[in-house]
Write an enzyme that holds these catalytic residues in place. Structure first.
Site, PDB file in Angstrom:
ATOM      1  N   TYR A 149      36.017  45.545  34.751  1.00  0.00           N
ATOM      2  CA  TYR A 149      37.465  45.337  34.699  1.00  0.00           C
ATOM      3  C   TYR A 149      37.890  44.129  35.526  1.00  0.00           C
ATOM      4  O   TYR A 149      38.942  43.547  35.285  1.00  0.00           O
ATOM      5  CB  TYR A 149      38.185  46.594  35.201  1.00  0.00           C
ATOM      6  CG  TYR A 149      38.220  47.686  34.163  1.00  0.00           C
ATOM      7  CD1 TYR A 149      39.289  47.795  33.280  1.00  0.00           C
ATOM      8  CD2 TYR A 149      37.177  48.602  34.037  1.00  0.00           C
ATOM      9  CE1 TYR A 149      39.325  48.786  32.318  1.00  0.00           C
ATOM     10  CE2 TYR A 149      37.200  49.594  33.075  1.00  0.00           C
ATOM     11  CZ  TYR A 149      38.281  49.682  32.215  1.00  0.00           C
ATOM     12  OH  TYR A 149      38.310  50.659  31.247  1.00  0.00           O
TER      13      TYR A 149
ATOM     14  N   LEU B 165      41.059  45.569  51.603  1.00  0.00           N
ATOM     15  CA  LEU B 165      41.160  47.012  51.883  1.00  0.00           C
ATOM     16  C   LEU B 165      42.563  47.349  52.390  1.00  0.00           C
ATOM     17  O   LEU B 165      43.164  48.353  52.008  1.00  0.00           O
ATOM     18  CB  LEU B 165      40.145  47.432  52.951  1.00  0.00           C
ATOM     19  CG  LEU B 165      38.666  47.437  52.586  1.00  0.00           C
ATOM     20  CD1 LEU B 165      37.849  47.999  53.739  1.00  0.00           C
ATOM     21  CD2 LEU B 165      38.423  48.275  51.347  1.00  0.00           C
TER      22      LEU B 165
ATOM     23  N   CYS C 159      40.618  51.866  42.663  1.00  0.00           N
ATOM     24  CA  CYS C 159      40.677  51.181  43.959  1.00  0.00           C
ATOM     25  C   CYS C 159      41.266  51.990  45.103  1.00  0.00           C
ATOM     26  O   CYS C 159      40.668  52.056  46.178  1.00  0.00           O
ATOM     27  CB  CYS C 159      41.483  49.895  43.820  1.00  0.00           C
ATOM     28  SG  CYS C 159      40.592  48.659  42.891  1.00  0.00           S
TER      29      CYS C 159
HETATM   30  C1  UDX Z   1      45.584  48.259  42.529  1.00  0.00           C
HETATM   31  C2  UDX Z   1      46.324  47.121  43.260  1.00  0.00           C
HETATM   32  O1  UDX Z   1      47.700  47.105  42.818  1.00  0.00           O
HETATM   33  C3  UDX Z   1      45.652  45.786  42.973  1.00  0.00           C
HETATM   34  O2  UDX Z   1      46.279  44.758  43.729  1.00  0.00           O
HETATM   35  C4  UDX Z   1      44.188  45.892  43.353  1.00  0.00           C
HETATM   36  O3  UDX Z   1      43.512  44.683  43.044  1.00  0.00           O
HETATM   37  C5  UDX Z   1      43.520  47.044  42.635  1.00  0.00           C
HETATM   38  O4  UDX Z   1      44.217  48.265  42.895  1.00  0.00           O
HETATM   39  P1  UDX Z   1      45.531  49.181  40.032  1.00  0.00           P
HETATM   40  O5  UDX Z   1      44.847  50.366  40.633  1.00  0.00           O
HETATM   41  O6  UDX Z   1      44.900  48.515  38.853  1.00  0.00           O
HETATM   42  O7  UDX Z   1      45.719  48.030  41.137  1.00  0.00           O
HETATM   43  O8  UDX Z   1      47.029  49.598  39.584  1.00  0.00           O
HETATM   44  P2  UDX Z   1      48.396  49.868  40.374  1.00  0.00           P
HETATM   45  O9  UDX Z   1      49.490  49.286  39.573  1.00  0.00           O
HETATM   46  O10 UDX Z   1      48.333  49.458  41.785  1.00  0.00           O
HETATM   47  O11 UDX Z   1      48.557  51.450  40.277  1.00  0.00           O
HETATM   48  C6  UDX Z   1      47.690  52.353  40.967  1.00  0.00           C
HETATM   49  C7  UDX Z   1      48.190  53.776  40.814  1.00  0.00           C
HETATM   50  O12 UDX Z   1      49.402  53.966  41.565  1.00  0.00           O
HETATM   51  C8  UDX Z   1      48.527  54.199  39.386  1.00  0.00           C
HETATM   52  O13 UDX Z   1      48.066  55.498  39.156  1.00  0.00           O
HETATM   53  C9  UDX Z   1      50.044  54.137  39.351  1.00  0.00           C
HETATM   54  O14 UDX Z   1      50.597  54.975  38.382  1.00  0.00           O
HETATM   55  C10 UDX Z   1      50.380  54.587  40.754  1.00  0.00           C
HETATM   56  N1  UDX Z   1      51.727  54.160  41.199  1.00  0.00           N
HETATM   57  C11 UDX Z   1      52.033  52.847  41.314  1.00  0.00           C
HETATM   58  C12 UDX Z   1      52.684  55.132  41.543  1.00  0.00           C
HETATM   59  O15 UDX Z   1      52.404  56.325  41.449  1.00  0.00           O
HETATM   60  N2  UDX Z   1      53.916  54.714  41.969  1.00  0.00           N
HETATM   61  C13 UDX Z   1      54.242  53.404  42.106  1.00  0.00           C
HETATM   62  O16 UDX Z   1      55.376  53.113  42.528  1.00  0.00           O
HETATM   63  C14 UDX Z   1      53.271  52.433  41.764  1.00  0.00           C
HETATM   64  P1  ADP Z   2      35.106  46.776  38.381  1.00  0.00           P
HETATM   65  O1  ADP Z   2      36.226  47.682  37.970  1.00  0.00           O
HETATM   66  O2  ADP Z   2      35.083  46.510  39.876  1.00  0.00           O
HETATM   67  O3  ADP Z   2      35.044  45.509  37.597  1.00  0.00           O
HETATM   68  P2  ADP Z   2      33.000  48.057  36.828  1.00  0.00           P
HETATM   69  O4  ADP Z   2      32.245  49.279  37.213  1.00  0.00           O
HETATM   70  O5  ADP Z   2      33.963  48.093  35.675  1.00  0.00           O
HETATM   71  O6  ADP Z   2      33.731  47.569  38.170  1.00  0.00           O
HETATM   72  O7  ADP Z   2      31.971  46.871  36.537  1.00  0.00           O
HETATM   73  C1  ADP Z   2      30.856  46.558  37.273  1.00  0.00           C
HETATM   74  C2  ADP Z   2      29.737  46.076  36.325  1.00  0.00           C
HETATM   75  O8  ADP Z   2      28.670  45.550  37.113  1.00  0.00           O
HETATM   76  C3  ADP Z   2      29.126  47.167  35.436  1.00  0.00           C
HETATM   77  O9  ADP Z   2      29.288  46.819  34.072  1.00  0.00           O
HETATM   78  C4  ADP Z   2      27.621  47.182  35.842  1.00  0.00           C
HETATM   79  O10 ADP Z   2      26.752  47.381  34.739  1.00  0.00           O
HETATM   80  C5  ADP Z   2      27.441  45.787  36.415  1.00  0.00           C
HETATM   81  N1  ADP Z   2      26.294  45.643  37.332  1.00  0.00           N
HETATM   82  C6  ADP Z   2      26.000  46.410  38.405  1.00  0.00           C
HETATM   83  N2  ADP Z   2      24.859  45.945  39.015  1.00  0.00           N
HETATM   84  C7  ADP Z   2      24.452  44.861  38.318  1.00  0.00           C
HETATM   85  C8  ADP Z   2      23.348  43.932  38.440  1.00  0.00           C
HETATM   86  N3  ADP Z   2      22.458  44.024  39.429  1.00  0.00           N
HETATM   87  N4  ADP Z   2      23.240  42.938  37.521  1.00  0.00           N
HETATM   88  C9  ADP Z   2      24.154  42.830  36.531  1.00  0.00           C
HETATM   89  N5  ADP Z   2      25.206  43.653  36.353  1.00  0.00           N
HETATM   90  C10 ADP Z   2      25.363  44.660  37.231  1.00  0.00           C
END
Ligand code: UDX
Ligand code: ADP
Length: 460
Positions: free
Chosen positions: A13, A219, A274
């Protein structure tokens, strides 16, 4: 130093969309995204990309085969690249020391060992994955101890994109953060990477820091965002007791420019790959560095989120006369937020688990999540496939999910859920009595007029 070839290890992702954006903004740079997962790579090379993200097709498809390549040839890509992004997953450890809290760095270590083995000449290694502070030191040690012909500069460049808005976040980010060594070579590497982003992002938004500040900032950013959600969710419980409306409270406090209006939406609990992982990581690190008060402080954000999910399941069961056994409950949305097919840590998984364990039949509709994914997520929590086959009904619309249901729970804020014609649902052959709106999607007044016994987090 001019960068002409980039490789990214990990086509997930983060890696996939980020590299697609670099390729689309820098046609003269060759970008190769590699992954050991052949199925995932095949999907990146197909018509249907492995992740759903608005606007992603439009940046991937024109660049693919020109300067953007997806392959499983990890070694070859590492060998030829000037810059290697490491974008592999860092899930929470499930075993051994730090289980349930610390980040599992096995994929990071695997990637570092592979780079050390293959690389020749100078390489810039960029940590893109979110990792505990001081991981770069471990990376450097592995690289230096195992490489014969490579020399390395390790940079930290955490990604702040949010799923569902990844393409917009990448094309117009609030900031780009690059951490590097204070040495001349370190700073040269920082500037080389900054020059890639500089093609489309103003220099004042590109922050340069030391490695540890950069690693820690990612973090901390996620912890602060999650903390806001737990804060407003805690207030939603108090609102339910006091007849205050949590949306009105959020609006009133959010207009204070020191607080600000974003991330104050009460919900059934935050999900995603995350927030929980990074909070757990922060708690673990704080404990590790002998700061139990700091650890407890951030642990409370996670505890509040767990409680919010439990509270929601409990409310459903209590409202339906303390039993849902044999009852059909419509579930609208399974992804952790709208505009993504990602279900990692989605509150829906836990709500469905609780309801299934209480004996309910759950009729699930999500525009982008497959039955297979729903089953994988619930099996991961220990439910048996045979039970899931009996108690889950996968539906292809909201109306179908609501049909003959005792109640409907809205668990993702997909826009199309706002369009559902409740009059039609009410007038038809089925009439769910209860609406549990964990995402504040459905307008409360309209629902009351139609005659649901209405409940949303924070609303009476
Ligand atoms: C988050 C951070 O926003 C992003 O900067 C980081 O790189 C990765 O983690 P993400 O998890 O993709 O991104 O989505 P986000 O929009 O932050 O939503 C996270 C969760 O919080 C979702 O389940 C969302 O529904 C929830 N949320 C968000 C709430 O419940 N209330 C809010 O007001 C905002
Ligand atoms: P994120 O949401 O952080 O992008 P994902 O789990 O979606 O994390 O993606 C991580 C990708 O990294 C997976 O598709 C996994 O197969 C790949 N991966 C993990 N270890 C290795 C490696 N040693 N070489 C190549 N790809 C790898």
């Amino acid at each position: 130093m001019k960068i002409s070839k980039i490789c990214c290890i990990g086509a997930g992702y983060v890696g996939g969309p980020t590299m697609a954006m670099i390729a689309s903004k820098c046609p003269d740079i060759q970008v190769r995204v590699v992954d050991i997962n052949a199925e995932r790579i095949a999907a990146w090379n197909s018509e249907e990309l492995p992740i759903f993200e608005p606007g992603l097709d439009e940046i991937v498809k024109p660049a693919r085969g020109k300067n953007l390549f997806f392959s499983t040839e990890v070694h070859e890509a590492i060998e030829t690249a000037d810059v290697i992004f490491v974008s592999v997953g860092t899930p929470t450890k499930t075993y051994g020391m730090g289980a349930g809290k610390a980040a599992d760095l096995c994929y990071i270590e695997g990637a570092a060992r592979m780079i050390a083995e293959v690389a020749k000449g100078p390489k810039i290694i960029v940590e893109k994955s979110t990792i505990p502070v001081r991981t770069a030191a471990a990376m450097k040690t592995i690289l230096e101890a195992n490489s014969k012909e490579g020399t390395f500069q390790v940079l930290s460049n955490p990604e702040f994109l949010a799923e569902g808005t990844a393409v917009d976040d990448l094309s117009d980010p609030d900031r780009i953060l690059i951490g590097g060594d204070p040495t001349e070579a370190g700073q040269e590497a920082v500037e080389a990477l900054a020059s890639v982003y500089g093609r489309w992002i103003p220099n004042e938004r590109i922050i340069r820091t030391n490695l540890w500040s950069s690693e820690l900032s990612k973090l901390v950013a996620n912890a602060f965002l999650a903390q806001r959600i737990s804060s407003i969710n805690s207030i939603s419980a108090l609102c339910e007791k006091t007849e205050a409306d949590v949306d009105e409270v959020a609006n009133a406090i959010g207009m204070d420019s020191r607080i600000g209006p974003k991330f104050l939406k009460a919900s059934v609990g935050f999900g995603g790959s995350c927030f929980q992982k990074d909070l757990l990581n922060l708690v673990y690190l704080s404990g590790h560095f002998g700061l139990p008060k700091v650890a407890d402080y951030w642990q409370a954000v996670i505890d509040m989120n767990e409680w919010q999910k439990e509270r929601f399941s409990t409310k459903i069961v209590q409202t339906l006369f303390n039993t849902v056994r044999g009852k059909r409950i419509g579930i609208w949305g399974f992804a952790f937020k709208k505009d993504t097919n990602d279900t990692r840590e989605s509150a829906a998984i836990y709500i469905c688990r609780d309801l299934i364990m209480e004996g309910a039949n759950v009729a699930i509709y999500d525009p982008k999540v497959s039955k297979e994914q729903v089953f994988i997520d619930l099996e991961y929590l220990g439910l048996e496939r045979a039970q899931l086959e009996k108690q889950i009904i996968m539906c292809s619309s909201c109306e179908e999910s609501a049909k003959n249901a005792h109640g409907v729970a809205v668990l993702t804020e997909w826009d199309e859920f706002r369009e559902v014609n409740f009059q039609k649902v009410y007038d038809g052959m089925f009439k769910p009595s209860f609406l549990f709106d964990g995402r504040n999607v459905i307008d409360a007044v309209a629902v009351r007029e139609i005659g649901f016994d209405f409940y949303a987090i924070g609303k009476g």
